[in-house]
Write an enzyme that holds these catalytic residues in place. Structure first.
Site, mmCIF file in Angstrom:
data_model
loop_
_atom_site.group_PDB
_atom_site.id
_atom_site.type_symbol
_atom_site.label_atom_id
_atom_site.label_comp_id
_atom_site.label_asym_id
_atom_site.label_seq_id
_atom_site.Cartn_x
_atom_site.Cartn_y
_atom_site.Cartn_z
ATOM 1 N NE ARG A 46 -0.241 1.137 2.963
ATOM 2 C CZ ARG A 46 -1.428 1.485 3.419
ATOM 3 N NH1 ARG A 46 -2.178 0.600 4.061
ATOM 4 N NH2 ARG A 46 -1.873 2.714 3.269
ATOM 5 C CG ASP B 165 0.529 3.308 0.731
ATOM 6 O OD1 ASP B 165 1.601 2.968 1.273
ATOM 7 O OD2 ASP B 165 -0.172 4.236 1.148
ATOM 8 C CG ASP C 162 -12.319 6.595 -0.762
ATOM 9 O OD1 ASP C 162 -13.101 7.071 -1.599
ATOM 10 O OD2 ASP C 162 -11.567 7.294 -0.054
ATOM 11 C CB SER D 175 -5.288 11.220 1.899
ATOM 12 O OG SER D 175 -4.809 9.892 1.946
HETATM 13 N N1 ARG Z 1 4.065 9.072 1.763
HETATM 14 C C1 ARG Z 1 3.984 8.043 2.740
HETATM 15 C C2 ARG Z 1 4.482 6.740 2.193
HETATM 16 O O1 ARG Z 1 4.652 6.616 1.021
HETATM 17 C C3 ARG Z 1 2.635 7.922 3.332
HETATM 18 C C4 ARG Z 1 1.533 7.398 2.478
HETATM 19 C C5 ARG Z 1 0.266 7.627 3.192
HETATM 20 N N2 ARG Z 1 -0.849 6.952 2.645
HETATM 21 C C6 ARG Z 1 -2.073 7.495 2.682
HETATM 22 N N3 ARG Z 1 -3.056 6.766 2.272
HETATM 23 N N4 ARG Z 1 -2.304 8.697 3.101
HETATM 24 O O2 ARG Z 1 4.725 5.822 2.901
#
Ligand code: ARG
Length: 411
Positions: free
Chosen positions: A94, A123, A14, A174
């Site tokens: 992040r 994110d 990606d 993912s």
């Molecule tokens: N739901 C979790 C969060 O908001 C994990 C996000 C995971 N990201 C991913 N690209 N799979 O922190």
């Protein structure tokens, strides 16, 4: 000359497609930045694919130690856990990645930064809020949000532009990984009734394959931060990695939950967080020994607020600064050791000690040497119960009905 953009780059399909797309569709020169938070990036693969995708350069930063010292451990000191279960690994990573993107943009004179987060997740919020707070002048491009390619379209785009797609089968999930934990979503997990298949897990053993015998580990904390395992002083990276491996071996830290995203949707998430699970349990056990009841009660409330702000992308906020100051102040005496038993998916504190313990044997014991003045209890209880007694006599007993069963039973 084209303007430059710094792309948060994982080296996968990606972000490689995103790299090409930013050149083709937006006319940028692309600098790819891969940040290592303990996710073991495939350096060679990322370099190769970055070159295939036409990146001006592919750069790496090892941010593991900063991640633990300045992001994870302060959150541990707060016992920050989202909705009672998620230790926030992805969410904590992040703001640091955002900061490093901004730093790199300044270094290379870029006018923009980019990430590949979708428009449905948390994110993107965490990246965008952090970037716009630190550098309001930078343009932010969310490539997945803007090009809306399906997975098949992305593959086609890659093939068309000579970007090699991984030969291994792409995961049906993912995922996001760093030292504090692993997040897994999508695929069959989107059905909250479906049990997570074993292949959703990569760090933790299923309970039918964990060791027969428990393991024990002694964790030393200094002012709320873990500093040693079994008496051996360790840097943060080594310490967390060891606990992660050991915990995973014993099946500790599997989490299966439905959580509330900031953008308004509920989602089913799987996490693996062995080190986080062990350390949070141990830290709480030490706090129970070294903090007063009032501090513990207040900290519990702050923990929830703290977790929400991390989850919701407000790391670089004054609200965070204030809660962090409170939390840090509470940790001045949270030093000592906790012995944890790791067994069959559970991390249980088995012993705790501290030079600054508030536990007093002389006050607690029922044996000889008791210094607690038992006679004083009677007077204390009389006053403690006084308002309850007065209100019951004047009001409750005169009200119709008897929901608390106060009245003497009738003959
Ligand atoms: N739901 C979790 C969060 O908001 C994990 C996000 C995971 N990201 C991913 N690209 N799979 O922190």
């Amino acid at each position: 000359m084209a303007e430059s953009i710094v792309l948060a780059y994982s080296g996968g399909l990606d972000t490689s497609v995103a790299c090409k797309w930013l050149q083709e569709e937006r006319g940028y020169d692309v600098v790819c930045l891969t940040v290592d938070l303990g996710n073991l990036p495939d350096v060679e693969g990322a370099k190769r694919r970055g070159a295939e995708a036409g990146a001006k350069s592919v750069e790496f930063t090892d941010a593991r130690e900063d991640f633990l010292r300045y992001f994870v451990f302060p959150a541990l000191a707060a016992n920050a856990v989202y909705e009672g279960q998620y230790p926030l690994a992805t969410a904590l990573g992040r703001p640091l990645i955002a900061k490093l993107l901004v730093d790199k943009a300044r270094e290379v004179g870029a006018t923009a930064v980019a990430h590949g987060c979708t428009g449905k997740g948390n994110d993107q919020v965490r990246f965008d809020v952090a970037i716009q707070t630190l550098a309001p002048d930078l343009t932010i491009v969310g490539t997945a949000r803007e090009n809306e390619m399906t997975r098949d379209e992305a593959m086609e785009y890659a093939a068309k532009h000579g970007i090699s797609v991984r030969t291994t089968v792409e995961s049906p999930y993912s995922t996001d990984e760093n030292l504090w934990g692993r997040s897994v979503e999508c695929g069959v997990l989107e059905d909250p009734w479906a049990a997570p298949p074993e292949d959703a897990y990569a760090w933790t053993k299923p309970l039918d394959r964990t060791p027969e015998r428990p393991a024990h580990v002694e964790i030393t904390f200094k002012e709320g931060f873990p500093v040693a395992l079994d008496g051996e002083e360790l840097g943060p990276v080594e310490l967390v990695q060891r606990l992660s491996d050991l915990g995973g071996e014993h099946g500790i830290g599997r989490i299966d939950m439905v959580e509330d995203r900031l953008v308004g949707i509920k989602s089913r998430e799987i996490y693996e967080a062995p080190a986080a699970t062990i350390l949070i349990e141990a830290h709480k056990a030490l706090e129970a020994l070294t903090l007063s009841k009032l501090q513990l009660r207040m900290k519990e409330r702050v923990a929830q607020e703290y977790a929400d702000l991390i989850y919701n992308g407000l790391w670089f906020s004054a609200h965070h600064r204030d809660l962090a100051a409170y939390t840090q102040s509470t940790q001045r005496h949270v030093s000592g050791d906790v012995r944890m038993r790791l067994w069959r998916g559970r991390a249980v504190p088995e012993g705790r000690r501290s030079d600054e313990s508030l536990y007093s044997y002389e006050l607690a014991t029922y044996g000889s040497g008791d210094q607690f003045d038992q006679k004083a209890a009677a007077g204390f209880i009389k006053l403690w119960g006084l308002p309850v007694q007065v209100q019951a006599q004047r009001q409750l007993l005169r009200e119709p009905g008897d929901p608390l069963h106060l009245a003497a039973p009738e003959e």
